[in-house]
Design an enzyme around this catalytic site. Structure first.
Site, PDB file in Angstrom:
ATOM      1  N   PRO A 190       0.822  -1.212   0.000  1.00 58.53           N
ATOM      2  CA  PRO A 190       0.000   0.000   0.000  1.00 58.53           C
ATOM      3  C   PRO A 190       0.855   1.261   0.000  1.00 58.53           C
ATOM      4  CG  PRO A 190      -0.862  -1.589   1.556  1.00 58.53           C
ATOM      5  CD  PRO A 190       0.452  -2.141   1.081  1.00 58.53           C
ATOM      6  N   CYS A 191       0.534   2.173  -0.896  1.00 63.34           N
ATOM      7  CA  CYS A 191       1.390   3.348  -1.078  1.00 63.34           C
ATOM      8  C   CYS A 191       0.851   4.596  -0.392  1.00 63.34           C
ATOM      9  CB  CYS A 191       1.559   3.642  -2.572  1.00 63.34           C
ATOM     10  SG  CYS A 191       0.015   4.111  -3.399  1.00 63.34           S
ATOM     11  N   GLN A 192      -0.355   4.518   0.209  1.00 66.49           N
ATOM     12  CA  GLN A 192      -0.970   5.748   0.718  1.00 66.49           C
ATOM     13  C   GLN A 192      -0.098   6.460   1.745  1.00 66.49           C
ATOM     14  OE1 GLN A 192      -2.423   2.830   0.349  1.00 66.49           O
ATOM     15  NE2 GLN A 192      -4.459   3.035  -0.553  1.00 66.49           N
ATOM     16  N   ALA A 252       2.964   8.058  -0.347  1.00 66.14           N
ATOM     17  CA  ALA A 252       2.691   9.055  -1.379  1.00 66.14           C
ATOM     18  C   ALA A 252       2.415  10.414  -0.762  1.00 66.14           C
ATOM     19  CB  ALA A 252       1.506   8.614  -2.229  1.00 66.14           C
TER      20      ALA A 252
END
Length: 507
Positions: free
Chosen positions: A110-112, A115
């Site tokens: 998961p990149c949230q 980012a």
């Protein structure tokens, strides 16, 4: 330091692949399967996956499950934090131990939390604390992934994330991952790849880490670009920020590829979308759109100049080929903004849209002879609300963007599940945001790929995914390097007596 058991497990896998067996892949945080689609097309066996989102897991099962029921253990959603490799292998009844089950381990973590685009939201949730993104539990999932590496002992490791993971509160996470993997017997490297360099009609920067087991005797390389693209200024700036904490002397970082101008030009939005159905029912009869389902099929059209090579690829992807048409033709109904979409120039963003709306509002005031009506009156407020979007142009400069048909698209994000205004269709006649299928085309999903759930979920799954063509470029590169390494190992294999001696020493 590897244990004798781990050495032996890697050796068994090498022998199996040398005998011609396909490499078996386990993907953690698979999403709906963008990277898996690339791995499968390159010849890897999708042995198992882990995905926490039920709708994304259902999409994965629809497309890769070969008829398995949605409640089959292979298909169901799982949480990587609460599902060990041992539990996964047992549930799937693979009949072997986790250490022997998989040759390639991949993860689109998961990149949230990493980012920058999501940090303001995390900050708000945490009551305005600037370091909230660093405390997001999703940021620690890469450590959980490293546990999978120890338990599975793959020959190949692939990790994908946003470039901002290189500068996570001043910390270079991929460097830490590579150093950790090196200590447990892997040769690793990381770099940024742009999807537009590999045929995806989208300017999308992604960080990749690749690792090979020491026993293979090779250091990872990354695929050479196949298409030329001039990066827009905004992407160049974001890249510089991400690279701020990358040590130029790092033995793990690989220089970012610069595509040759002699290569084929990057695929454009028009090449990607030109043969898909025109959607204008939202203007003439909105009921049609409201009744339409995600699975409803519409026929292709014949664009002027013919169907592009890219569109043909999307229609004819092996295992996902379509003939007369495709599904996914749902769009958001936003009547207030249709006239604005129509008047926006290609490449225009929200500040320009707001200026157009203000101009249209002023014209309507004159038409209705309301120029002298008080700005505090109900009639004035209602008319303004019916024409002018409420967002502050200074706070949302990039909230809207009208696609330029002659260029690749800007990056699709998971936020499209809530707001598709980041991608307004270039055809002013259609005056709308992109449909689910158009978003899938921009992400390089073949037309036969099905998405579970409703419209919002489909957009989210698409925005979260690794573009399949980028995944295929990485997978083909890995496959080629793996084949070369195995060929060398075959040529240098010891005699049977020597081999037996080596196994005795390992034991």
């Amino acid at each position: 330091m590897l244990t004798p058991e781990q050495h032996a497990a890697r050796a068994r896998k090498i022998e199996r692949l040398k005998a011609g067996a396909p490499a078996r892949a386990l993907e953690v945080c698979s999403g709906c399967g963008g990277l898996s689609l690339g791995l499968s097309a390159a010849g890897f066996d999708l042995a198992a996956h882990i995905e926490i989102d039920p709708e994304a897991a259902e999409s994965y099962a629809i497309n890769f499950g070969a008829g398995k029921r949605f409640d089959d253990p292979w298909s169901i959603a799982r949480d990587m934090e609460h599902c060990s490799a041992e539990e996964l292998v047992r549930d799937l009844k693979l009949g072997i131990s986790p250490i022997d089950a998989f040759d390639l381990l991949a993860a689109g973590l998961p990149c949230q939390a990493f980012a920058r685009i999501g940090r303001s939201k995390l900050r708000a949730i945490a009551g305005g604390k600037d370091d909230a993104f660093q405390k997001d539990p999703r940021a620690a999932l890469y450590r959980r992934f490293l546990n999978y590496v120890v338990d599975v002992q793959p020959l190949v490791i692939v990790i994908e994330n946003v470039p901002d993971i290189l500068n996570f509160g001043g910390h270079n996470v991929p460097e830490e991952i590579c150093e950790t993997l090196e200590r447990i017997g892997y040769r690793t490297g990381y770099t940024i790849l742009n999807a537009g360099y590999y045929g995806v009609p989208q300017v999308r920067e992604r960080l990749f880490v690749i690792g090979f087991a020491d026993a293979l005797g090779i250091a990872p390389e990354f695929p050479e670009p196949t298409h030329f693209l001039d990066l827009p200024k905004g992407y160049e700036g974001s890249r510089r920020v991400a690279l701020k904490h990358v040590d130029e002397n790092s033995k793990h970082f690989r220089a970012i590829h610069t595509p040759s101008r002699k290569l084929e030009k990057a695929n454009t939005v028009r090449q990607a979308l030109g043969d898909l159905p025109k959607i204008k029912e939202h203007i003439v009869d909105p009921k049609v759109i409201r009744r339409r389902r995600l699975t409803d099929m519409l026929p292709y059209r014949a664009p002027r100049g013919g169907v592009s090579a890219y569109a043909k690829l999307m229609r004819n992807w092996e295992g996902f080929a379509t003939k007369r048409g495709t599904d996914g033709h749902l769009v958001r109904l936003t009547p207030r903004d249709f006239p604005i979409f129509q008047k926006m120039a290609h490449g225009a963003d929200y500040p320009e849209a707001r200026r157009l709306a203000e101009t249209m509002f002023a014209a309507m005031l004159r038409k209705k002879r309301m120029t002298r009506v008080s700005r505090t009156s109900k009639a004035y407020a209602e008319l303004r609300d019916a024409i002018v979007p409420p967002y502050d142009p200074d706070k949302f400069p990039n909230k809207w963007w009208k696609l330029d048909p002659a260029k690749p698209s800007r990056t699709l994000t998971a936020h499209m599940g809530k707001d598709t205004y980041s991608h307004i269709h270039y055809d002013s006649y259609q005056c709308r945001t992109v449909s689910v299928r158009e978003a899938a085309r921009l992400q390089s999903f073949p037309d036969g790929f099905k998405f579970a759930g409703a419209m919002n979920s489909a957009f989210r799954q698409i925005g979260n995914a690794v573009p399949p063509l980028l995944g295929l470029a990485v997978a083909n590169s890995i496959k080629s390097q793996l084949a070369d390494a195995l060929a060398v190992l075959v040529q240098t294999a010891p005699t049977s007596t020597g081999k037996e001696q080596n196994e005795q020493k390992a034991a």
